[in-house]
Structures are given as structure tokens and as C-alpha cells.
Scaffold this active site. Structure first.
Site, PDB file in Angstrom:
ATOM      1  N   ASN A 137     -25.302-144.242 -17.457  1.00  0.00           N
ATOM      2  CA  ASN A 137     -25.793-142.873 -17.505  1.00  0.00           C
ATOM      3  C   ASN A 137     -24.910-141.876 -16.764  1.00  0.00           C
ATOM      4  O   ASN A 137     -24.980-140.686 -17.018  1.00  0.00           O
ATOM      5  CB  ASN A 137     -27.224-142.796 -16.976  1.00  0.00           C
ATOM      6  CG  ASN A 137     -27.404-143.541 -15.672  1.00  0.00           C
ATOM      7  OD1 ASN A 137     -27.038-144.701 -15.549  1.00  0.00           O
ATOM      8  ND2 ASN A 137     -27.955-142.879 -14.680  1.00  0.00           N
TER       9      ASN A 137
ATOM     10  N   CYS B 203     -27.863-137.051  -4.029  1.00  0.00           N
ATOM     11  CA  CYS B 203     -28.341-136.041  -3.091  1.00  0.00           C
ATOM     12  C   CYS B 203     -29.850-135.884  -3.158  1.00  0.00           C
ATOM     13  O   CYS B 203     -30.502-135.554  -2.180  1.00  0.00           O
ATOM     14  CB  CYS B 203     -27.670-134.709  -3.366  1.00  0.00           C
ATOM     15  SG  CYS B 203     -27.808-134.183  -5.069  1.00  0.00           S
TER      16      CYS B 203
ATOM     17  N   SER C  36     -38.237-146.211 -17.466  1.00  0.00           N
ATOM     18  CA  SER C  36     -38.356-146.949 -16.207  1.00  0.00           C
ATOM     19  C   SER C  36     -39.413-148.046 -16.317  1.00  0.00           C
ATOM     20  O   SER C  36     -39.210-149.172 -15.854  1.00  0.00           O
ATOM     21  CB  SER C  36     -38.740-146.004 -15.072  1.00  0.00           C
ATOM     22  OG  SER C  36     -37.751-145.014 -14.902  1.00  0.00           O
TER      23      SER C  36
HETATM   24  C1  LIG Z   1     -33.107-141.842 -17.839  1.00  0.00           C
HETATM   25  C2  LIG Z   1     -32.793-143.279 -17.672  1.00  0.00           C
HETATM   26  C3  LIG Z   1     -33.792-144.217 -17.351  1.00  0.00           C
HETATM   27  C4  LIG Z   1     -35.208-143.810 -17.045  1.00  0.00           C
HETATM   28  O1  LIG Z   1     -35.905-143.345 -18.153  1.00  0.00           O
HETATM   29  P1  LIG Z   1     -37.271-142.517 -17.880  1.00  0.00           P
HETATM   30  O2  LIG Z   1     -37.910-142.417 -19.222  1.00  0.00           O
HETATM   31  O3  LIG Z   1     -36.851-141.207 -17.348  1.00  0.00           O
HETATM   32  O4  LIG Z   1     -38.059-143.322 -16.935  1.00  0.00           O
HETATM   33  C5  LIG Z   1     -33.439-145.536 -17.247  1.00  0.00           C
HETATM   34  N1  LIG Z   1     -32.187-145.942 -17.474  1.00  0.00           N
HETATM   35  C6  LIG Z   1     -31.199-145.085 -17.798  1.00  0.00           C
HETATM   36  C7  LIG Z   1     -29.830-145.601 -18.038  1.00  0.00           C
HETATM   37  C8  LIG Z   1     -31.462-143.723 -17.888  1.00  0.00           C
HETATM   38  O5  LIG Z   1     -30.491-142.881 -18.185  1.00  0.00           O
END
Ligand SMILES: *Cc1c(COP(=O)(O)O)cnc(C)c1O
Length: 396
Positions: free
Chosen positions: A152, A325, A72
């Protein structure tokens, strides 16, 4: 039986990653900025990790790799940097897509409040963004294009190389959130014309709390966290040495075994699709043609995804629904909606994301358990009742 099928949310730490990090939590705990030789050895380990990550991503120089605290943070820094850089030249328009992770979408929302303009592209029903749509959205004042590498929730892979080529031609910095791609499918920043890229360790068997931002040498990066000169002044804060070293070890291990892992995961995923699509009035979300190896996303008509998750949990299966949710909203997943899946159907979604540590035996258990759970919920569902009576139309 206990089955972990939520690897898109996080993964277990691999033995290679744990072995790599342990010495830096125990005997080699020194601050890499200190001058004595024991600390310099720690600094060398960080430098080596940077080289490993650069090599795994096809980066020209380890100086293009910045360690962050998570995926993030990397997403935030990439977008805000491009925006600030653009604003200096009077360019205040950013392009992204409707099905990005919230780390992208919420950063763009914040930039909008600061006076930037954002175009969010539609995603097609197959879960793939079209290069033509990106081309059509580009303006004179576009300062950044950000399109995720692999989604994701549905697992679809985007035409990154082509979008990168287009942005290169137009001179616009191109960022991709490669959190779901890195370590799972080939990623090469040079070959794919990528200027900035985010990844996160805990999605490929490193611990949580460490990420990477790749930033091409010719693009100035703006610092978020001011303080010491760590990460060449672009990200202050004493390095998470153990996390960094583990991330590099996990990424290298994943890249070294990418083909065999993919083969194993695809066999399991296809077994899941095969078994679960026998459930009547079910739908597979996202094209299987452009897909990461481990993600399965389906909708089952007439049920609520959350109820299905709770029921599966009782049977030892950890999965996820696409729905938001957790944020307290009753809206279905923004990803599924962006694919044009109707609200009623999107509510009944299930994401199973498998990894190389799963087994075919576990897949058989899932295939046995999910249909029963769906039937159980449908038997109590007023919506399903209407569908059965014909007073409501089937959507799939
Ligand atoms: C998990 C995820 C994030 C965030 O990563 P973190 O290390 O948990 O902050 C960002 N983008 C995608 C596509 C993700 O799957």
C-alpha cells in the site's frame, strides 16, 4: 486547484456503486433473513453480489466468498483461522513479511502473545519478497503463509502465484492481503494458488465499511462474530446489504475497465515520476517493474514528509507520507525501513496515489508544486544545510 492524490488511502464512491446501493437504503430496506417476498428479493441481491465477486476473483464457488465489515476484519479472520486450525494439529508457526499492513502485523503480534511463533521476512530493496526466502522460512510446523499482493505504500506487486504454488506443494494455507490489488490488477485465486484473500470495497470506489474474505472450500473458517447464521455461520450480523451490493458493482466495474484504467493511470504516474525525479537528491522507492498502476513513492533528502504534506495541503494537494505520524510515533514508515531505506531518508517520503478519476492537468500541477515545496522546506532545514556544507553525506 484541488487534487486528490491519496487513492491508496480511500477512493470516491463511483456512480455505478452509488446507483447500485441506493435502492437498498430507500425502498428495499428489508432484512435479507426475513421470509416475506420483499425481503427475499434483498437476499437475492446479496446472493447475486456474492456471485459477481466470485467471478471477479476467479473463485470456483460463491460459497467461498464471505462479506466482512472491512479489509482489516478479513485479514484478522484469515490469520486467526489459520492459526487455530494449525494449533489443532500442533502447528504454531506463521510466516509473513515485514512490510504488511498493520491489520496483518498487529494480528500476528497478538498471536505471538498467545504462543504462536512468527517469522517476518525481509523485503528486498526493490520492494519485492523473494520466493526462495519464503521457501527457506517454511518449517514442519508452519500453519500459514501470508504475503500481501501489492504493497500500500510503495505499490510493488509480489510473486503471489509462485508463493502460492510453493505453499500448495507443502500443504500450507496461503493468504494474501489483496486490498491494493483487487480491481486494479488481475487477481485470480485459482490460477494464482491462493487459499485465502482479503479485499476492501473503499479502495476501488465502493463505500467504506465493507470487505471480503475469500476462503477456499477445503479450509475451515473460524467465526469471529457469533450470533445469527449470516455468511453461513462464519460472520454473524445483519448484512450491510447496500455496502455489499455497491462493493460488487464497483469491483465489476473496475475489473471490466481494468486495462483502460491502468493505461491512463500509468501514463499519469510515469509523468509524475519523470517530473518529480528531476528534484535533486530524490529517490524513487520500489521497483517500477512490478508495480500497481497508481502509486508513486519517493523520498526527498533533507526534509520531513509531514511538513511537505502540510505544505501541499495548503496548495490543495491531498497526499500521504509513508511515516507513521498518525500513531504518534516519530519512527519513519516500517515499509520504507523494510526496503532498507535509511531512517534519515525515509523521513522525507511522499506517497502520491492516483486513480482513474485524476487528470493529466492535475499531474502538471503536482509537478509544478512539489519541487517548490521541497525547496522551501530545504531552505529552512538544518539537515539540508549540513548536506550543502558537506558536513553530512548525501544518501541519494
Ligand atoms: C486499506 C488497507 C487495509 C485495510 O482495509 P480497511 O477496509 O480500511 O480495513 C488492509 N490492507 C491494505 C494493504 C490496505 O491498503
Amino acid at each position: 486547484m484541488f487534487v486528490y492524490a491519496d487513492n491508496a488511502a480511500t477512493t470516491c464512491v463511483s456512480k455505478a456503486a452509488l446507483d447500485a446501493m441506493l435502492p437498498f437504503l430507500t425502498v428495499s430496506y428489508f432484512n435479507p433473513s426475513s421470509l416475506y417476498s420483499s425481503a427475499q428479493k434483498v437476499a437475492e441481491a446479496v446472493a447475486e453480489a456474492r456471485e459477481t465477486v466470485a467471478a471477479c476473483l476467479g473463485a470456483k464457488s460463491p460459497r467461498e466468498i464471505y462479506f466482512t465489515s472491512c479489509g482489516s476484519e478479513a485479514d484478522n479472520q484469515a490469520l486467526v483461522s489459520c492459526a487455530r486450525l494449525g494449533a489443532r494439529k500442533g502447528k504454531k508457526h506463521l510466516i509473513s513479511t515485514k512490510f504488511e499492513h498493520h491489520a496483518i502485523l498487529h494480528t500476528l503480534k497478538a498471536l505471538e502473545k498467545e504462543g504462536f511463533e512468527v517469522t517476518l521476512l525481509d523485503v528486498h530493496e526493490d520492494g519485492v519478497v523473494r520466493v526462495e526466502d519464503v521457501a527457506a522460512a517454511i518449517r514442519e510446523d508452519t500453519c500459514c503463509v501470508s504475503v500481501m499482493f501489492a504493497n500500500n505504500e510503495v505499490g510493488t506487486v509480489q510473486p503471489i502465484k509462485e508463493i502460492g504454488a510453493l505453499c500448495r506443494e507443502k500443504g500450507i494455507p496461503f493468504h494474501t492481503d489483496a486490498v491494493q490489488a483487487a480491481g486494479h490488477i488481475p487477481v485470480d485465486v485459482e490460477e494464482m494458488n491462493i487459499d485465502l484473500l482479503s479485499l476492501s470495497g473503499h479502495k476501488f470506489h465502493a463505500p467504506k465499511g465493507v470487505g471480503v474474505l475469500y476462503c477456499r472450500k477445503n479450509i475451515p473458517l473460524f467465526s469471529f462474530i457469533e450470533g445469527g447464521a449470516q455468511e453461513r455461520g462464519k460472520r454473524a450480523g445483519t448484512e450491510n446489504v447496500a455496502g455489499i451490493v455497491a462493493l460488487a458493482a464497483a469491483l465489476k466495474e473496475s475489473c471490466d475497465h481494468m486495462e483502460e484504467n491502468a493505461e491512463k493511470m500509468i501514463a499519469m504516474r510515469d509523468r509524475l515520476f519523470d517530473g518529480l525525479s528531476k528534484i535533486p537528491h530524490s529517490k524513487i522507492n520500489g521497483s517500477l517493474e512490478h508495480h500497481v498502476p497508481g502509486t508513486v513513492n519517493m523520498c526527498f533528502e533533507g526534509i520531513e514528509g509531514e511538513s511537505l504534506l502540510l505544505l501541499l495541503d495548503k496548495h490543495g494537494i491531498c497526499a500521504s507520507s509513508g511515516s507513521a505520524c498518525t500513531s504518534g510515533s516519530l519512527d519513519p514508515s516500517h515499509v520504507l525501513l523494510s526496503l532498507g531505506i535509511p531512517h534519515e531518508l525515509a523521513h522525507g517520503s511522499l506517497r502520491l496515489s492516483i486513480g482513474e478519476y485524476n487528470t493529466m492537468e492535475e499531474m502538471e500541477y503536482i509537478i509544478e508544486t512539489v519541487p517548490k515545496a521541497v525547496q522551501y522546506l530545504r531552505d529552512m532545514s538544518p539537515v539540508w544545510d549540513e548536506l550543502q556544507k558537506g558536513t553530512r553525506q548525501h544518501l541519494c
